[in-house]
Enzyme design. Structure first.
Site, PDB file in Angstrom:
ATOM      1  N   TYR A   1       0.849  -1.186   0.000  1.00 24.85           N
ATOM      2  CA  TYR A   1       0.000   0.000   0.000  1.00 24.85           C
ATOM      3  C   TYR A   1       0.889   1.243   0.000  1.00 24.85           C
ATOM      4  O   TYR A   1       1.953   1.218  -0.597  1.00 24.85           O
ATOM      5  CB  TYR A   1      -0.991  -0.043   1.181  1.00 24.85           C
ATOM      6  CG  TYR A   1      -2.186   0.826   0.861  1.00 24.85           C
ATOM      7  CD1 TYR A   1      -2.993   0.532  -0.236  1.00 24.85           C
ATOM      8  CD2 TYR A   1      -2.484   1.967   1.588  1.00 24.85           C
ATOM      9  CE1 TYR A   1      -4.049   1.345  -0.582  1.00 24.85           C
ATOM     10  CE2 TYR A   1      -3.546   2.782   1.249  1.00 24.85           C
ATOM     11  CZ  TYR A   1      -4.322   2.467   0.162  1.00 24.85           C
ATOM     12  OH  TYR A   1      -5.366   3.272  -0.190  1.00 24.85           O
TER      13      TYR A   1
ATOM     14  N   LYS B   1      -6.232  -1.989  -0.875  1.00 21.96           N
ATOM     15  CA  LYS B   1      -7.078  -1.835   0.321  1.00 21.96           C
ATOM     16  C   LYS B   1      -7.675  -3.169   0.745  1.00 21.96           C
ATOM     17  O   LYS B   1      -7.723  -3.494   1.937  1.00 21.96           O
ATOM     18  CB  LYS B   1      -8.207  -0.839   0.038  1.00 21.96           C
ATOM     19  CG  LYS B   1      -7.785   0.608   0.150  1.00 21.96           C
ATOM     20  CD  LYS B   1      -7.870   1.100   1.589  1.00 21.96           C
ATOM     21  CE  LYS B   1      -7.077   2.372   1.767  1.00 21.96           C
ATOM     22  NZ  LYS B   1      -7.833   3.511   2.241  1.00 21.96           N
TER      23      LYS B   1
END
Length: 573
Positions: free
Chosen positions: A123, A194
């Site tokens: 991420y 996510k």
């Protein structure tokens, strides 16, 4: 009544991900029983060299694998050694994505066991570069793409996704990816990343997660990029845009029911607020940029007050950036102050000031302000520059959510340090290149007195012989556990009080040891336990009458832990 994790929040456990143990056998179903080469190519079931001797005989794997049988832990060690050999973060990201497409359980065990090292890879900040180059590195679909070409057919296209028991959808239209602007269809890296964290950190089954990108065009920055994977047209707006989103939201509810969580991700400000307001009363929706960011920042502030002293209402806040993140954080702070003091929300908002691209937001600008900025327009003469706003307002807390890098200059930080013994400075913009200042700058310019947090990670800083471990106000502290809490309670709507509960739960996880190390945010190494505690938002769902999974478990934290996905290998018949 015994509450068990056999169905992870009431949804059928298709792959035996939760109901089976390592000692129990399951059948690896696809359209038929997977065996031989097809089993090795199926990431849900592939175990690589960890297939046992019996499994190799039973499933026709003899000769397709070398003779050695190794453990899951040894596979993790081998993969980490391999990933660490890459010097470029994007290469590490690509290696992780390749692993996810080859061996899902190994991917998640690797991420869970090495979360502090790998989180910045899967991420922020690395995912930002991955999105910018998504067309170049795209190999295999990891989610669903809905473009204007699919208008009128979204319900049918949803059925093309092989998994039918979806619990969480993360959807973006790619218009405001991190601090990088409009990346169009290439924003798909954000929903994929996510949802990887929903599974690794929050324990949501991977098969229950669906990444989605809505492609309505882009700003034409990719018009000459032959590898761009999206529509080559200007971004649709107005009625055309609204109709496509309406169709998508209706189709999701028809296909997956009222309890599927839809997380809006990286929409531009003008759409983000409208979508949350429009669908918040009819769907289970959550905007991480507005609500998740607000919750984790509020938790950081509540913990920081243990070092600074005073209550929230005794502090003055100045924001640089009045978009969805900034106004979302401000509203949650004002709500918490109102809850603590009983003072009306309209009054607690007056403790919070904002600076946007045109300067301090004041009442004389009211007619020109967007609707979401108007609550933050107070009586004050116009101020153009941030440093002058700092000197005039004299905030105790300075928060950056502008997406504009290096805007907390030396003069700004030093001004904060002149009238605050311990200035609270949160530079939240992502990725690292867009951070308002670095950890080193915050500590050195404040003579080591700042309480600092950032959106993306910074290495520990040594100043005057002392090592400062800055906090990372990363949304990943909140949204995985928040989503888990919604799922295990069968919640049908998100309420602001749930966000306050999540903030309080995270702040409670900060230990005295963390404070002694100079950080007011707990380490990611305990993130799954933290997520289980944040899942206590389920209690608020029951209290508000928004939960449908009855009866309520007596110990929600223990129940949340029992429901979490485990990446341990299963034995095959």
């Amino acid at each position: 009544i015994r509450h068990e994790s056999t169905v992870t929040g009431g949804v059928q456990d298709v792959y035996g991900e939760d109901s089976a143990t390592e000692d129990q056998s399951i059948t690896p179903w696809t359209l038929s029983v997977a065996s031989g080469f097809s089993l090795l190519r199926n990431p849900h079931y592939n175990k690589g060299l960890a297939f046992s001797e019996r499994e190799r005989d039973t499933h026709y794997l003899r000769g397709l694998l070398p003779p050695v049988v190794i453990s899951h832990d040894l596979q993790v060690k081998k993969m980490m050694n391999s990933i660490r050999k890459y010097d470029v973060p994007l290469q590490r990201y690509m290696a992780m994505m390749d692993l996810q497409e080859m061996n899902e359980r190994l991917f998640y065990k690797l991420l869970i066991d090495n979360v502090e090292e790998l989180l910045p890879i899967v991420y922020t900040p690395t995912v930002g570069e991955a999105c910018q180059k998504y067309g170049w590195i795209f190999k295999r679909p990891q989610g669903l793409f809905f473009s204007l070409k699919e208008k009128g057919k979204i319900h049918e296209v949803l059925k093309n996704w092989p998994e039918k028991k979806i619990q969480v959808i993360v959807v973006t239209d790619g218009e405001r990816i991190l601090g990088l602007g409009d990346l169009g269809c290439q924003g798909m890296g954000i929903p994929v990343g996510k949802l990887s964290l929903y599974s690794a950190l929050g324990g949501i089954r991977p098969s229950a997660c669906l990444p989605v990108t809505i492609d309505v065009g882009q700003t034409m920055k990719f018009v000459d990029d032959e590898f761009y994977i999206g529509l080559r047209q200007r971004r649709a707006t107005g009625q055309e845009y609204s109709e496509l989103l309406d169709e998508f939201m209706y189709a999701v509810k028809q296909n997956y029911g009222e309890k599927v969580l839809i997380q809006f991700e990286d929409f531009a400000n003008h759409n983000a607020f409208n979508l949350l307001a429009k669908y918040g009363t009819s769907h289970l929706v959550f905007n991480d940029d507005i609500q998740g960011t607000a919750s984790v920042v509020l938790a950081g502030l509540m913990a920081a007050l243990n070092l600074v002293g005073g209550s929230l209402s005794e502090h003055t806040f100045l924001f640089l950036g009045a978009g969805e993140a900034g106004t979302g954080i401000a509203e949650l702070i004002a709500l918490e102050m109102s809850k603590q003091t009983g003072i009306p929300l309209e009054e607690t908002r007056k403790k919070i000031w904002m600076v946007d691209s045109k300067g301090l937001i004041v009442k004389s600008r009211m007619e020109m302000l967007q609707h979401f900025k108007r609550p933050w327009a107070h009586d004050h003469e116009p101020v153009q520059e941030l440093v002058n706003a700092v000197k005039s307002i004299k905030p105790t807390v300075l928060i950056g959510s502008s997406g504009a890098g290096r805007t907390f200059t030396k003069e700004v930080v030093q001004a904060m340090a002149t009238f605050n013994e311990k200035p609270i400075i949160f530079a939240l913009s992502n990725p690292t290149s867009q951070s308002e200042c670095t950890a080193e700058e915050a500590y050195s310019w404040s003579e080591g007195r700042a309480i600092f947090a950032s959106g993306s990670p910074f290495a520990p800083v040594e100043y005057n012989g002392k090592v400062y471990a800055s906090g990372q106000a990363n949304n990943a502290y909140i949204f995985p556990g928040f989503g888990l809490g919604l799922i295990i309670s069968g919640a049908i709507r998100v309420h602001d009080d749930m966000l306050l509960v999540a903030s309080e739960a995270l702040a409670d996880e900060v230990s005295q040891e963390n404070f002694e190390k100079g950080t007011h945010i707990p380490p990611f190494s305990n993130i799954r336990k933290i997520s289980a505690h944040i899942a206590k938002v389920a209690a608020k769902a029951y209290e508000l009458g928004l939960a449908t999974r009855l009866p309520q478990p007596k110990d929600l934290v223990a129940y949340a832990e029992s429901c979490m996905y485990s990446p341990a290998y299963r034995s095959y018949r």
